[in-house]
Design a protein around this motif. Sequence first.
Motif, PDB file in Angstrom:
ATOM      1  N   GLY A 181       0.702  -1.413  -0.128  1.00 39.88           N
ATOM      2  CA  GLY A 181       0.743  -0.491   0.095  1.00 39.88           C
ATOM      3  C   GLY A 181       0.285   1.094  -0.150  1.00 39.88           C
ATOM      4  O   GLY A 181       0.594   2.526  -0.778  1.00 39.88           O
ATOM      5  N   ALA A 182       1.964   1.225   0.303  1.00 36.27           N
ATOM      6  CA  ALA A 182       2.404   2.144   0.669  1.00 36.27           C
ATOM      7  C   ALA A 182       3.848   2.401  -0.979  1.00 36.27           C
ATOM      8  O   ALA A 182       4.045   3.755  -0.592  1.00 36.27           O
ATOM      9  CB  ALA A 182       3.804   2.118   1.623  1.00 36.27           C
ATOM     10  N   VAL A 183       3.558   0.842  -1.170  1.00 36.18           N
ATOM     11  CA  VAL A 183       4.573   1.578  -2.301  1.00 36.18           C
ATOM     12  C   VAL A 183       3.539   2.150  -3.539  1.00 36.18           C
ATOM     13  O   VAL A 183       3.108   3.379  -4.130  1.00 36.18           O
ATOM     14  CB  VAL A 183       5.291   0.633  -3.072  1.00 36.18           C
ATOM     15  CG1 VAL A 183       5.964   0.895  -3.868  1.00 36.18           C
ATOM     16  CG2 VAL A 183       5.833  -0.091  -2.256  1.00 36.18           C
ATOM     17  N   LYS A 184       2.633   1.538  -3.340  1.00 36.77           N
ATOM     18  CA  LYS A 184       1.666   2.517  -4.297  1.00 36.77           C
ATOM     19  C   LYS A 184       0.726   4.047  -3.906  1.00 36.77           C
ATOM     20  O   LYS A 184       0.656   4.634  -4.975  1.00 36.77           O
ATOM     21  CB  LYS A 184      -0.031   1.585  -3.972  1.00 36.77           C
ATOM     22  CG  LYS A 184      -1.687   1.547  -5.489  1.00 36.77           C
ATOM     23  CD  LYS A 184      -1.878   0.442  -4.817  1.00 36.77           C
ATOM     24  CE  LYS A 184      -3.091   1.042  -6.083  1.00 36.77           C
ATOM     25  NZ  LYS A 184      -4.898   0.654  -5.486  1.00 36.77           N
ATOM     26  N   GLY A 185       0.827   4.068  -3.427  1.00 35.42           N
ATOM     27  CA  GLY A 185       0.139   5.322  -3.110  1.00 35.42           C
ATOM     28  C   GLY A 185       1.635   6.404  -3.052  1.00 35.42           C
ATOM     29  O   GLY A 185       1.634   7.164  -3.496  1.00 35.42           O
ATOM     30  N   PHE A 186       3.245   5.880  -3.270  1.00 36.48           N
ATOM     31  CA  PHE A 186       4.470   6.138  -3.350  1.00 36.48           C
ATOM     32  C   PHE A 186       4.229   7.008  -4.602  1.00 36.48           C
ATOM     33  O   PHE A 186       4.554   7.748  -5.419  1.00 36.48           O
ATOM     34  CB  PHE A 186       5.481   5.955  -2.729  1.00 36.48           C
ATOM     35  CG  PHE A 186       6.447   6.611  -3.219  1.00 36.48           C
ATOM     36  CD1 PHE A 186       6.825   7.909  -3.107  1.00 36.48           C
ATOM     37  CD2 PHE A 186       6.934   5.593  -4.787  1.00 36.48           C
ATOM     38  CE1 PHE A 186       8.715   8.388  -3.558  1.00 36.48           C
ATOM     39  CE2 PHE A 186       8.990   7.156  -5.015  1.00 36.48           C
ATOM     40  CZ  PHE A 186       8.609   8.188  -4.323  1.00 36.48           C
ATOM     41  N   LYS A 187       3.642   5.741  -6.001  1.00 37.67           N
ATOM     42  CA  LYS A 187       3.590   5.710  -7.372  1.00 37.67           C
ATOM     43  C   LYS A 187       2.371   6.804  -7.631  1.00 37.67           C
ATOM     44  O   LYS A 187       2.984   6.829  -8.561  1.00 37.67           O
ATOM     45  CB  LYS A 187       3.778   4.480  -7.699  1.00 37.67           C
ATOM     46  CG  LYS A 187       4.591   3.743  -8.005  1.00 37.67           C
ATOM     47  CD  LYS A 187       4.116   2.405  -8.106  1.00 37.67           C
ATOM     48  CE  LYS A 187       5.360   1.150  -8.425  1.00 37.67           C
ATOM     49  NZ  LYS A 187       4.673  -0.300  -9.417  1.00 37.67           N
ATOM     50  N   ASP A 188       1.133   6.519  -6.792  1.00 42.34           N
ATOM     51  CA  ASP A 188       0.196   7.858  -7.136  1.00 42.34           C
ATOM     52  C   ASP A 188       0.797   9.032  -6.901  1.00 42.34           C
ATOM     53  O   ASP A 188       0.353  10.404  -7.247  1.00 42.34           O
ATOM     54  CB  ASP A 188      -1.122   7.179  -6.354  1.00 42.34           C
ATOM     55  CG  ASP A 188      -1.544   6.025  -7.135  1.00 42.34           C
ATOM     56  OD1 ASP A 188      -1.228   5.710  -7.659  1.00 42.34           O
ATOM     57  OD2 ASP A 188      -2.577   5.218  -5.879  1.00 42.34           O
ATOM     58  N   GLY A 189       1.376   9.317  -6.286  1.00 43.72           N
ATOM     59  CA  GLY A 189       1.649  10.806  -5.529  1.00 43.72           C
ATOM     60  C   GLY A 189       2.969  10.833  -6.581  1.00 43.72           C
ATOM     61  O   GLY A 189       2.456  12.128  -6.737  1.00 43.72           O
ATOM     62  N   MET A 190       3.750  10.172  -6.929  1.00 46.92           N
ATOM     63  CA  MET A 190       4.335  11.188  -8.023  1.00 46.92           C
ATOM     64  C   MET A 190       3.654  10.894  -9.877  1.00 46.92           C
ATOM     65  O   MET A 190       4.298  12.357 -10.239  1.00 46.92           O
ATOM     66  CB  MET A 190       5.561   9.745  -8.450  1.00 46.92           C
ATOM     67  CG  MET A 190       6.511   9.099  -6.903  1.00 46.92           C
ATOM     68  SD  MET A 190       7.549  10.958  -6.855  1.00 46.92           S
ATOM     69  CE  MET A 190       8.688  10.840  -8.142  1.00 46.92           C
TER      70      MET A 190
END
Length: 72
Positions: free
Chosen positions: A34-43
Amino acid sequence: MGSFSIWHWLIVLLVVVLVFGTKKLRNIGSDLGGAVKGFKDGMKSDGDAPQQLREGEQSADAQAKSKAHSNV
């Protein structure tokens, strides 16, 4: 210290599972995903932010100028 064989890694995995348990490891994995997905969406959305910021700055400048002219 040479490279580890598959047996070394299996023993390490077994010890980790015994220490933490499968439920805790599953929760850690889902939190990390979930953290990686959130980071990708943020980028992805971060590329849009400067354009929106520039538009916001332009409207704020226009409002400030109109207030300055109305006060004169």
